[in-house]
Design a protein around this motif. Structure first.
Motif, PDB file in Angstrom:
ATOM      1  N   ALA A 138      -3.430   0.484  -3.444  1.00  0.00           N
ATOM      2  CA  ALA A 138      -3.148  -0.876  -2.989  1.00  0.00           C
ATOM      3  C   ALA A 138      -2.943  -1.809  -4.164  1.00  0.00           C
ATOM      4  CB  ALA A 138      -4.308  -1.380  -2.128  1.00  0.00           C
ATOM      5  N   SER A 195      -4.867   9.540  -0.509  1.00  0.00           N
ATOM      6  CA  SER A 195      -5.058   8.355  -1.325  1.00  0.00           C
ATOM      7  C   SER A 195      -4.202   7.219  -0.793  1.00  0.00           C
ATOM      8  CB  SER A 195      -4.665   8.628  -2.781  1.00  0.00           C
ATOM      9  OG  SER A 195      -5.470   9.644  -3.353  1.00  0.00           O
ATOM     10  N   CYS A 196      -4.745   6.023  -0.852  1.00  0.00           N
ATOM     11  CA  CYS A 196      -4.026   4.802  -0.480  1.00  0.00           C
ATOM     12  C   CYS A 196      -4.139   3.854  -1.663  1.00  0.00           C
ATOM     13  CB  CYS A 196      -4.635   4.202   0.773  1.00  0.00           C
ATOM     14  SG  CYS A 196      -4.005   2.569   1.222  1.00  0.00           S
ATOM     15  N   LEU A 232       0.853  -1.178   0.000  1.00  0.00           N
ATOM     16  CA  LEU A 232       0.000   0.000   0.000  1.00  0.00           C
ATOM     17  C   LEU A 232       0.897   1.240   0.000  1.00  0.00           C
ATOM     18  CD1 LEU A 232      -1.121  -1.999   2.651  1.00  0.00           C
ATOM     19  CD2 LEU A 232      -3.159  -0.789   1.908  1.00  0.00           C
ATOM     20  N   THR A 247      -7.913   1.879  -5.064  1.00  0.00           N
ATOM     21  CA  THR A 247      -7.498   2.982  -4.202  1.00  0.00           C
ATOM     22  C   THR A 247      -8.564   3.263  -3.148  1.00  0.00           C
ATOM     23  OG1 THR A 247      -6.182   3.976  -5.964  1.00  0.00           O
ATOM     24  CG2 THR A 247      -6.815   5.410  -4.145  1.00  0.00           C
ATOM     25  N   TRP A 292      -7.478   3.784   7.681  1.00  0.00           N
ATOM     26  CA  TRP A 292      -6.570   4.920   7.744  1.00  0.00           C
ATOM     27  C   TRP A 292      -6.209   5.147   9.209  1.00  0.00           C
ATOM     28  CZ3 TRP A 292      -3.788   7.504   4.295  1.00  0.00           C
ATOM     29  CH2 TRP A 292      -4.158   7.459   2.948  1.00  0.00           C
ATOM     30  N   ILE A 319      -9.717  -1.936   4.628  1.00  0.00           N
ATOM     31  CA  ILE A 319      -8.604  -0.997   4.727  1.00  0.00           C
ATOM     32  C   ILE A 319      -8.912   0.048   5.787  1.00  0.00           C
ATOM     33  CG2 ILE A 319      -7.209   0.741   3.522  1.00  0.00           C
ATOM     34  CD1 ILE A 319      -6.744  -2.007   2.407  1.00  0.00           C
ATOM     35  N   TYR A 328      -1.336   7.003   7.715  1.00  0.00           N
ATOM     36  CA  TYR A 328      -0.950   5.737   7.122  1.00  0.00           C
ATOM     37  C   TYR A 328      -2.209   4.943   6.772  1.00  0.00           C
ATOM     38  CZ  TYR A 328       3.354   6.645   9.828  1.00  0.00           C
ATOM     39  OH  TYR A 328       4.489   7.202  10.374  1.00  0.00           O
ATOM     40  N   CYS A 329      -2.080   4.041   5.804  1.00  0.00           N
ATOM     41  CA  CYS A 329      -3.152   3.086   5.564  1.00  0.00           C
ATOM     42  C   CYS A 329      -2.593   1.676   5.723  1.00  0.00           C
ATOM     43  CB  CYS A 329      -3.775   3.264   4.195  1.00  0.00           C
ATOM     44  SG  CYS A 329      -2.666   3.074   2.795  1.00  0.00           S
ATOM     45  N   ASN A 330      -3.470   0.762   6.058  1.00  0.00           N
ATOM     46  CA  ASN A 330      -3.072  -0.634   6.199  1.00  0.00           C
ATOM     47  C   ASN A 330      -4.324  -1.490   6.193  1.00  0.00           C
ATOM     48  OD1 ASN A 330      -1.405  -2.900   6.556  1.00  0.00           O
ATOM     49  ND2 ASN A 330      -0.106  -1.813   8.025  1.00  0.00           N
ATOM     50  N   GLY A 345       3.975   6.772   5.075  1.00  0.00           N
ATOM     51  CA  GLY A 345       2.837   7.607   5.385  1.00  0.00           C
ATOM     52  C   GLY A 345       2.874   8.917   4.623  1.00  0.00           C
ATOM     53  N   GLU A 404       0.716   5.515   0.452  1.00  0.00           N
ATOM     54  CA  GLU A 404      -0.084   6.688   0.811  1.00  0.00           C
ATOM     55  C   GLU A 404       0.411   7.931   0.083  1.00  0.00           C
ATOM     56  OE1 GLU A 404       0.694   4.146   4.578  1.00  0.00           O
ATOM     57  OE2 GLU A 404       1.934   5.119   3.061  1.00  0.00           O
TER      58      GLU A 404
END
Length: 116
Positions: free
Chosen positions: A24, A21-22, A4, A77, A36, A34, A94-96, A109, A6
């Protein structure tokens, strides 16, 4: 590659807006919910918004009514639209994954700074 990335952070005045935006990999996007997260200086990382593979969303209380998380299936995304930003929203975002594929190692991030 399962990852991913960011983007979209920046400096904004109080009351302003940003869209994060993330991006992936297709595997992550198809199989995973997902989230944030954000981490402010000196504080622990916290989860602020989530979206499931079915598009069900959830928000941490301090961002409800101001932030909107969404998925774009065509672009793999996940977005975080942030409105009415406050200085206390300043953090690295951050995204995960939150479900499906196991969480990935944290990326760099994207910095969000809310200041006049």
């Amino acid at each position: 590659q399962v990852q991913l990335v960011e983007s979209g952070g920046g400096l904004v005045q109080p009351g302003g807006s940003l869209r994060l935006s993330c991006a992936a990999s297709s595997l992550i996007f198809t199989l995973s919910g997902i989230g944030w997260y954000r981490q402010a200086p000196g504080k622990q990382r916290e989860l602020v918004a989530t979206v499931t593979t079915r598009g069900i969303t959830n928000y941490e209380d301090s961002v409800k009514g101001r932030f909107t998380i969404s998925r774009d299936n065509a672009k793999n995304t996940v977005y975080l639209q942030m409105n009415s930003l406050k200085p206390e929203d300043t953090a690295v975002y951050y995204c995960n994954t939150i479900s499906g594929i196991s969480p990935r190692p944290w990326g760099q991030g994207t910095q969000v700074t809310v200041s006049s």
